[in-house]
Write a protein that holds these residues in place. Structure first.
Motif, PDB file in Angstrom:
ATOM      1  N   ASN A 174       0.839  -4.021  -8.781  1.00  0.00           N
ATOM      2  CA  ASN A 174       1.369  -4.885  -9.828  1.00  0.00           C
ATOM      3  C   ASN A 174       2.338  -5.917  -9.242  1.00  0.00           C
ATOM      4  O   ASN A 174       2.500  -6.010  -8.023  1.00  0.00           O
ATOM      5  CB  ASN A 174       2.026  -4.054 -10.937  1.00  0.00           C
ATOM      6  N   SER A 175       2.978  -6.673 -10.108  1.00  0.00           N
ATOM      7  CA  SER A 175       3.866  -7.751  -9.656  1.00  0.00           C
ATOM      8  C   SER A 175       5.089  -7.235  -8.893  1.00  0.00           C
ATOM      9  O   SER A 175       5.740  -7.986  -8.175  1.00  0.00           O
ATOM     10  CB  SER A 175       4.325  -8.590 -10.858  1.00  0.00           C
ATOM     11  N   ASN A 176       5.378  -5.948  -9.047  1.00  0.00           N
ATOM     12  CA  ASN A 176       6.481  -5.334  -8.310  1.00  0.00           C
ATOM     13  C   ASN A 176       5.993  -4.633  -7.042  1.00  0.00           C
ATOM     14  O   ASN A 176       6.735  -3.858  -6.430  1.00  0.00           O
ATOM     15  CB  ASN A 176       7.215  -4.328  -9.199  1.00  0.00           C
ATOM     16  N   ASN A 177       4.736  -4.905  -6.684  1.00  0.00           N
ATOM     17  CA  ASN A 177       4.115  -4.309  -5.501  1.00  0.00           C
ATOM     18  C   ASN A 177       4.045  -2.790  -5.583  1.00  0.00           C
ATOM     19  O   ASN A 177       4.145  -2.086  -4.573  1.00  0.00           O
ATOM     20  CB  ASN A 177       4.843  -4.733  -4.219  1.00  0.00           C
ATOM     21  N   GLN A 178       3.843  -2.297  -6.803  1.00  0.00           N
ATOM     22  CA  GLN A 178       3.683  -0.866  -7.020  1.00  0.00           C
ATOM     23  C   GLN A 178       2.258  -0.579  -7.455  1.00  0.00           C
ATOM     24  O   GLN A 178       1.662  -1.336  -8.227  1.00  0.00           O
ATOM     25  CB  GLN A 178       4.655  -0.388  -8.096  1.00  0.00           C
ATOM     26  N   LEU A 179       1.696   0.513  -6.948  1.00  0.00           N
ATOM     27  CA  LEU A 179       0.350   0.901  -7.333  1.00  0.00           C
ATOM     28  C   LEU A 179       0.336   1.368  -8.784  1.00  0.00           C
ATOM     29  O   LEU A 179       1.195   2.140  -9.209  1.00  0.00           O
ATOM     30  CB  LEU A 179      -0.143   2.033  -6.448  1.00  0.00           C
ATOM     31  N   GLU A 180      -0.646   0.913  -9.520  1.00  0.00           N
ATOM     32  CA  GLU A 180      -0.845   1.420 -10.861  1.00  0.00           C
ATOM     33  C   GLU A 180      -2.315   1.319 -11.229  1.00  0.00           C
ATOM     34  O   GLU A 180      -3.122   0.749 -10.500  1.00  0.00           O
ATOM     35  CB  GLU A 180       0.021   0.674 -11.878  1.00  0.00           C
ATOM     36  N   GLY A 181      -2.666   1.883 -12.371  1.00  0.00           N
ATOM     37  CA  GLY A 181      -4.048   1.834 -12.836  1.00  0.00           C
ATOM     38  C   GLY A 181      -4.539   3.203 -13.265  1.00  0.00           C
ATOM     39  O   GLY A 181      -3.850   4.221 -13.136  1.00  0.00           O
TER      40      GLY A 181
END
Length: 260
Positions: free
Chosen positions: A57-64
């Motif tokens: 995401n925009s915070n460079n964190q994995l999600e989904g």
């Protein structure tokens, strides 16, 4: 998410992997499961470039969706997750080299892949879809001969595009392919229908899907061959999630429906 056949993504109608309940015998004989339990960590190979299933995401964190499913399985196993982002075209190689314990990254179960790795029971079903610009005159997803069609390198989509007589233009990720499609550099993209729908909704790209899916895919979690205890443990947790409603909640969060 191929002839490399490592998917997102898979071939048509593969035979299902053998499922099984967790057993003390198989777990006791499985050193990988013992290592995970002992260390309190499961290492997970994931692409991180396949939204909304797995992405940064925009915070460079994995999600989904895949990330949430992984975290829930790990929580039920009583361990933490260490995600290992890996390019799609080398993700099975990384598993075989034991850089991680499993791959949970929307990988379709195919006969070719099953020669190299084992799979858990399926955790969702989907299909390969053609996407084109809104002003395209294409109405049949199989009538793309000679067209430049974007695909992620190393996926079964690349194989299908070639079979249809189109010219596969390969990319490291779907997002790069859709950017080129929106800018008129290619004439279509073949990928997971959920990914394309997310691109239209989230990125506001002026594109549309064409017709029915080109083929359906059965998605599983990959692990090294012979790790029966680990496979049975993951299958047990998946079944429990699907039974108690947790899986449906995660699926509704990302797709507004149950995609199992």
């Amino acid at each position: 998410m191929s002839l490399f056949l490592v998917s997102a993504c898979g071939a048509q109608s593969p035979s299902q992997p053998a499922s099984g309940g967790s057993s003390a015998g198989s777990q006791a004989e499985d050193p990988t499961l013992a290592k995970i339990k002992s260390s309190g960590v499961i290492n997970v190979g994931i692409e991180g470039a396949f939204p909304p299933f797995n992405y940064f995401n925009s915070n460079n964190q994995l999600e989904g969706f895949d990330v949430d499913i992984t975290n829930e399985i790990a929580k039920r196993m009583g361990v933490k997750v260490n995600f290992v982002p890996t390019p799609w075209d080398s993700i099975i190689t990384g598993l075989l080299a034991r850089k991680y314990d499993i791959i949970l990254s929307s990988m379709a179960i195919t006969p070719e892949r099953m020669q190299k790795v084992d799979f858990t029971d399926p955790y969702y079903h989907t299909g390969a879809q053609l996407f084109v610009p809104n002003n395209s005159t294409v109405t049949d997803p199989t009538k793309v001969k000679g067209m430049k069609i974007g695909v992620t390198v190393g996926t079964t989509y690349e194989t299908k595009v070639t079979d249809l007589g189109a010219i596969p233009v390969t990319y490291k990720s779907d997002e790069l392919a859709f950017t080129d499609l929106a800018n008129g550099r290619i004439q279509g993209v073949v990928t997971d229908r959920g990914v394309g729908s997310w691109m239209i909704k989230d990125k506001k790209y002026p594109i549309k899907s064409v017709g029915d899916p080109l083929y359906t895919e059965t998605i599983g979690i990959a692990l090294n061959k012979g790790e029966t205890g680990l496979r049975d443990e993951i299958n047990k947790q998946l079944k429990a999630m699907m039974t108690d409603g947790t899986y449906t909640q995660i699926s509704q969060k990302w797709f507004d429906k149950d995609i199992r």
